[in-house]
Design a protein around this motif. Structure first.
Motif, PDB file in Angstrom:
ATOM      1  N   ARG A   1      43.043  40.078  40.000  1.00 42.09           N
ATOM      2  CA  ARG A   1      41.622  40.350  40.203  1.00 42.09           C
ATOM      3  C   ARG A   1      41.284  41.575  39.375  1.00 42.09           C
ATOM      4  NH1 ARG A   1      41.530  35.900  41.982  1.00 42.09           N
ATOM      5  NH2 ARG A   1      41.015  35.245  44.082  1.00 42.09           N
ATOM      6  N   CYS A   2      40.014  41.706  38.993  1.00 38.48           N
ATOM      7  CA  CYS A   2      39.578  42.870  38.219  1.00 38.48           C
ATOM      8  C   CYS A   2      38.802  43.844  39.089  1.00 38.48           C
ATOM      9  CB  CYS A   2      38.692  42.440  37.054  1.00 38.48           C
ATOM     10  SG  CYS A   2      39.623  41.705  35.731  1.00 38.48           S
TER      11      CYS A   2
ATOM     12  N   ASN B   1      42.900  46.002  31.755  1.00 32.84           N
ATOM     13  CA  ASN B   1      42.698  44.566  31.612  1.00 32.84           C
ATOM     14  C   ASN B   1      42.657  44.117  30.158  1.00 32.84           C
ATOM     15  OD1 ASN B   1      42.212  41.944  32.734  1.00 32.84           O
ATOM     16  ND2 ASN B   1      40.085  42.135  32.104  1.00 32.84           N
TER      17      ASN B   1
ATOM     18  N   SER C   1      44.028  39.911  32.879  1.00 31.62           N
ATOM     19  CA  SER C   1      43.886  39.326  34.218  1.00 31.62           C
ATOM     20  C   SER C   1      43.879  37.799  34.178  1.00 31.62           C
ATOM     21  CB  SER C   1      42.610  39.827  34.892  1.00 31.62           C
ATOM     22  OG  SER C   1      41.479  39.439  34.137  1.00 31.62           O
ATOM     23  N   GLU C   2      43.659  37.216  33.007  1.00 32.80           N
ATOM     24  CA  GLU C   2      43.661  35.764  32.850  1.00 32.80           C
ATOM     25  C   GLU C   2      44.998  35.254  32.315  1.00 32.80           C
ATOM     26  OE1 GLU C   2      40.232  34.533  30.583  1.00 32.80           O
ATOM     27  OE2 GLU C   2      38.921  35.879  31.728  1.00 32.80           O
TER      28      GLU C   2
ATOM     29  N   PRO D   1      41.879  39.372  27.804  1.00 35.44           N
ATOM     30  CA  PRO D   1      41.797  39.757  29.220  1.00 35.44           C
ATOM     31  C   PRO D   1      43.114  39.471  29.936  1.00 35.44           C
ATOM     32  CG  PRO D   1      40.693  37.660  28.887  1.00 35.44           C
ATOM     33  CD  PRO D   1      41.162  38.130  27.530  1.00 35.44           C
TER      34      PRO D   1
ATOM     35  N   PRO E   1      46.726  35.939  27.497  1.00 33.80           N
ATOM     36  CA  PRO E   1      46.296  34.558  27.291  1.00 33.80           C
ATOM     37  C   PRO E   1      45.894  34.251  25.842  1.00 33.80           C
ATOM     38  CG  PRO E   1      44.543  35.792  28.334  1.00 33.80           C
ATOM     39  CD  PRO E   1      45.750  36.700  28.282  1.00 33.80           C
TER      40      PRO E   1
ATOM     41  N   GLY F   1      48.737  35.921  40.400  1.00 36.75           N
ATOM     42  CA  GLY F   1      47.367  35.981  39.913  1.00 36.75           C
ATOM     43  C   GLY F   1      46.876  37.409  39.844  1.00 36.75           C
TER      44      GLY F   1
ATOM     45  N   ALA G   1      43.039  45.476  35.811  1.00 32.33           N
ATOM     46  CA  ALA G   1      43.544  44.227  36.365  1.00 32.33           C
ATOM     47  C   ALA G   1      44.567  44.562  37.446  1.00 32.33           C
ATOM     48  CB  ALA G   1      44.186  43.380  35.273  1.00 32.33           C
TER      49      ALA G   1
END
Length: 110
Positions: A19-20, A43, A53-54, A51, A65, A17, A29
């Motif tokens: 986090r930003c 990011n 981070s996603e 993004p 994504p 996973g 990210a």
């Protein structure tokens, strides 16, 4: 580690996973791989601004994504047929705490 800035703990980022972190120059990210490696990249995907981070973390890579571009987390380089890159940043982990260089918190000269 006085010259580095603490941004959080490894255990606050889920395995595979991210986090930003907000910086004066945009969002960074910070990723944690399945084997607890920590990486930091911009990011924003250069293709369509997705993004990262996603995205899906697999090994030491992340897949955007929005359009499935894959980036190497250590270099920021797109992999496969995709061309492009995002900036990668040095991180240090000490006693479970994540640190970034202070230059990330300075506004870039125009």
């Amino acid at each position: 580690m006085d010259e580095w800035i603490e941004i959080g703990r490894v255990d606050t980022i889920p395995r595979r996973g991210a986090r930003c972190v907000n910086t004066p120059n945009g969002k960074i990210a910070v990723f944690r791989t399945q084997d607890d490696q920590i990486f930091a990249i911009d990011n924003r995907c250069p293709h369509r601004g997705g993004p990262l981070s996603e995205g899906i973390v697999h090994g030491a890579s992340v897949t955007c994504p929005m359009h499935n571009w894959v980036f190497d987390l250590s270099t920021g380089q797109a992999q496969g047929a995709d061309e492009g890159e995002v900036r990668s940043y040095a991180v240090n982990v000490v006693d479970g705490r994540i640190f970034i260089t202070p230059d990330l918190m300075m506004v870039a000269a125009e």
